[in-house]
Design a protein around this motif. Structure first.
Motif, PDB file in Angstrom:
ATOM      1  N   ARG A 184      18.394  24.422  -9.804  1.00  0.00           N
ATOM      2  CA  ARG A 184      19.494  25.070  -9.076  1.00  0.00           C
ATOM      3  C   ARG A 184      20.036  24.168  -7.970  1.00  0.00           C
ATOM      4  O   ARG A 184      21.250  24.142  -7.732  1.00  0.00           O
ATOM      5  N   ALA A 185      19.174  23.428  -7.303  1.00  0.00           N
ATOM      6  CA  ALA A 185      19.629  22.527  -6.242  1.00  0.00           C
ATOM      7  C   ALA A 185      20.541  21.452  -6.826  1.00  0.00           C
ATOM      8  O   ALA A 185      21.582  21.121  -6.245  1.00  0.00           O
ATOM      9  N   PHE A 186      20.171  20.912  -7.980  1.00  0.00           N
ATOM     10  CA  PHE A 186      21.001  19.909  -8.650  1.00  0.00           C
ATOM     11  C   PHE A 186      22.350  20.517  -9.032  1.00  0.00           C
ATOM     12  O   PHE A 186      23.398  19.883  -8.864  1.00  0.00           O
ATOM     13  N   ASP A 187      22.301  21.744  -9.555  1.00  0.00           N
ATOM     14  CA  ASP A 187      23.536  22.406  -9.992  1.00  0.00           C
ATOM     15  C   ASP A 187      24.454  22.700  -8.807  1.00  0.00           C
ATOM     16  O   ASP A 187      25.682  22.513  -8.895  1.00  0.00           O
ATOM     17  N   LEU A 188      23.895  23.169  -7.702  1.00  0.00           N
ATOM     18  CA  LEU A 188      24.714  23.478  -6.530  1.00  0.00           C
ATOM     19  C   LEU A 188      25.328  22.213  -5.932  1.00  0.00           C
ATOM     20  O   LEU A 188      26.477  22.221  -5.485  1.00  0.00           O
ATOM     21  N   VAL A 236       0.855  -1.185   0.000  1.00  0.00           N
ATOM     22  CA  VAL A 236       0.000   0.000   0.000  1.00  0.00           C
ATOM     23  C   VAL A 236       0.889   1.232   0.000  1.00  0.00           C
ATOM     24  O   VAL A 236       1.831   1.325   0.798  1.00  0.00           O
ATOM     25  N   VAL A 237       0.612   2.175  -0.890  1.00  0.00           N
ATOM     26  CA  VAL A 237       1.397   3.408  -0.938  1.00  0.00           C
ATOM     27  C   VAL A 237       0.472   4.612  -0.853  1.00  0.00           C
ATOM     28  O   VAL A 237      -0.605   4.633  -1.445  1.00  0.00           O
ATOM     29  N   TRP A 238       0.904   5.595  -0.085  1.00  0.00           N
ATOM     30  CA  TRP A 238       0.152   6.845   0.068  1.00  0.00           C
ATOM     31  C   TRP A 238       0.894   7.967  -0.653  1.00  0.00           C
ATOM     32  O   TRP A 238       2.098   8.159  -0.461  1.00  0.00           O
ATOM     33  N   ALA A 239       0.167   8.716  -1.474  1.00  0.00           N
ATOM     34  CA  ALA A 239       0.744   9.872  -2.176  1.00  0.00           C
ATOM     35  C   ALA A 239       2.127   9.539  -2.726  1.00  0.00           C
ATOM     36  O   ALA A 239       3.101  10.250  -2.464  1.00  0.00           O
ATOM     37  N   PRO A 240       2.229   8.440  -3.501  1.00  0.00           N
ATOM     38  CA  PRO A 240       3.559   7.933  -3.846  1.00  0.00           C
ATOM     39  C   PRO A 240       4.296   8.747  -4.900  1.00  0.00           C
ATOM     40  O   PRO A 240       3.703   9.276  -5.836  1.00  0.00           O
ATOM     41  N   VAL A 241       5.608   8.816  -4.721  1.00  0.00           N
ATOM     42  CA  VAL A 241       6.492   9.278  -5.778  1.00  0.00           C
ATOM     43  C   VAL A 241       6.409   8.259  -6.914  1.00  0.00           C
ATOM     44  O   VAL A 241       6.235   7.063  -6.672  1.00  0.00           O
ATOM     45  N   GLY A 242       6.528   8.737  -8.148  1.00  0.00           N
ATOM     46  CA  GLY A 242       6.486   7.814  -9.281  1.00  0.00           C
ATOM     47  C   GLY A 242       7.761   7.812 -10.087  1.00  0.00           C
ATOM     48  O   GLY A 242       8.069   6.844 -10.777  1.00  0.00           O
ATOM     49  N   ASN A 243       8.511   8.901  -9.993  1.00  0.00           N
ATOM     50  CA  ASN A 243       9.786   9.024 -10.686  1.00  0.00           C
ATOM     51  C   ASN A 243      10.690   9.874  -9.794  1.00  0.00           C
ATOM     52  O   ASN A 243      10.464  11.071  -9.613  1.00  0.00           O
ATOM     53  N   TYR A 244      11.696   9.245  -9.197  1.00  0.00           N
ATOM     54  CA  TYR A 244      12.529   9.939  -8.217  1.00  0.00           C
ATOM     55  C   TYR A 244      13.161  11.214  -8.795  1.00  0.00           C
ATOM     56  O   TYR A 244      13.115  12.279  -8.186  1.00  0.00           O
ATOM     57  N   HIS A 245      13.797  11.093  -9.946  1.00  0.00           N
ATOM     58  CA  HIS A 245      14.516  12.237 -10.511  1.00  0.00           C
ATOM     59  C   HIS A 245      13.569  13.379 -10.842  1.00  0.00           C
ATOM     60  O   HIS A 245      13.798  14.538 -10.453  1.00  0.00           O
ATOM     61  N   ASP A 246      12.482  13.069 -11.538  1.00  0.00           N
ATOM     62  CA  ASP A 246      11.563  14.122 -11.948  1.00  0.00           C
ATOM     63  C   ASP A 246      10.897  14.788 -10.759  1.00  0.00           C
ATOM     64  O   ASP A 246      10.682  16.007 -10.749  1.00  0.00           O
ATOM     65  N   ASP A 247      10.572  13.989  -9.745  1.00  0.00           N
ATOM     66  CA  ASP A 247       9.931  14.559  -8.563  1.00  0.00           C
ATOM     67  C   ASP A 247      10.868  15.521  -7.845  1.00  0.00           C
ATOM     68  O   ASP A 247      10.457  16.615  -7.429  1.00  0.00           O
ATOM     69  N   MET A 248      12.121  15.128  -7.659  1.00  0.00           N
ATOM     70  CA  MET A 248      13.071  15.994  -6.980  1.00  0.00           C
ATOM     71  C   MET A 248      13.370  17.249  -7.799  1.00  0.00           C
ATOM     72  O   MET A 248      13.537  18.340  -7.256  1.00  0.00           O
TER      73      MET A 248
END
Length: 283
Positions: free
Chosen positions: A170-174, A151-163
């Motif tokens: 900018r967070a990725f670049d820093l 059972v999953v609640w409000a699940p992420v579906g794609n880690y990279h795209d979600d982050m």
């Protein structure tokens, strides 16, 4: 907890609650803090593992995991909820958090739970909230022999795209430039190192669901932006027994901070009923 302590050695340190006491706080291997909640009575109980979201801890926002554990226990189902390393009361550096470490913690929790005398190791389910839903999905995919319901609640579906959506480029670049980036999640601040960002591309949650054919249910609020992942998750799920529940008017955390918290109750009730139907009763 000493460094290098094995899971089997860690289990020896777990003291189950005395008769009449049904909540304990074992420490698992690698210094993983946990809460074990048992139903009343004797026998071996079905059980559920519970994995929190990014930046959160084992009781979850608005105590919704703590309340879920009580509801499960009242219905004859044990539960073990953990703080991933670096969060809550577990050991570890938050900045060193990666998906690989998260999945390792999930596997340690499963092994610990399945080894407990009062647990029916043949009837264990797993649930995860938001980012922690990914850990639940990947554990089920890695151990379909051991996980009987997901059972999953409000699940992420794609880690990279979600982050990327939530943190911005900018967070990725820093992180790439400095090796670490500080983040404001709204309810807490935290720092993540480049290893976290590197790990995002190595985990395909849709492929993981293809590898798990047990019962699957996803729950979202109707106003949750993560609901966009539901069609792909439902299509990918290999199970013939799959459900997508929508809580009308709910946001990503099901409005757990409103005075009534009524939506939290809906989510908990639906989850308990799902696990009762898919895990069975104590033996």
């Amino acid at each position: 907890m000493r460094k290098g302590l094995t899971v089997s050695a860690a289990l020896a340190l777990i003291v189950l609650p005395a008769h009449g006491e049904r909540v304990s706080s074992p420490t698992l291997d690698r210094g993983i803090a946990a809460t074990l909640e048992m139903p009343e009575g004797e026998g071996q109980f079905p059980a559920v593992l519970m994995f929190h979201g990014l930046g959160s801890s084992r009781d979850e926002v608005g105590l919704i995991f703590a309340d879920s554990a009580k509801a499960l226990a009242a219905n004859g189902i044990a539960s073990l909820r953990i703080d991933f390393r670096g969060f809550g009361k577990s050991d570890g550096d938050t900045g060193a958090f990666t998906l690989e470490r998260q999945n390792e913690d999930a596997a340690i929790a499963l092994q610990a739970l399945a080894a407990m005398d009062q647990i029916d190791a043949g009837h264990i389910g797993v649930m995860g909230f938001s980012f922690g839903a990914g850990a639940a999905i990947e554990l089920a995919a890695a151990r379909p022999d051991a996980i009987k319901s997901l059972v999953v609640w409000a699940p992420v579906g794609n880690y990279h795209d979600d982050m990327l959506d939530s943190m911005g480029q900018r967070a990725f670049d820093l992180a790439a430039q400095d090796g670490v980036v500080g983040l404001d999640l709204g309810w807490r601040t935290m720092a993540l190192k480049q290893g976290f960002f590197d790990s995002l591309n190595g985990h395909d949650l849709l492929a993981a669901l293809l590898a798990y054919d047990g019962p699957f249910m996803t729950v979202n609020g109707s106003d949750d932006p993560y609901r966009k992942y539901t069609p792909a998750l439902m299509e990918a799920a290999a199970s013939a027994d799959k459900q997508a529940l929508v809580i009308e008017g709910g946001d990503h955390v099901f409005h757990v901070y409103t005075p009534s918290r009524s939506m939290a109750g809906q989510v908990i009730d639906a989850t308990v009923e799902r696990f009762k139907a898919t895990l069975g009763e104590a033996r």
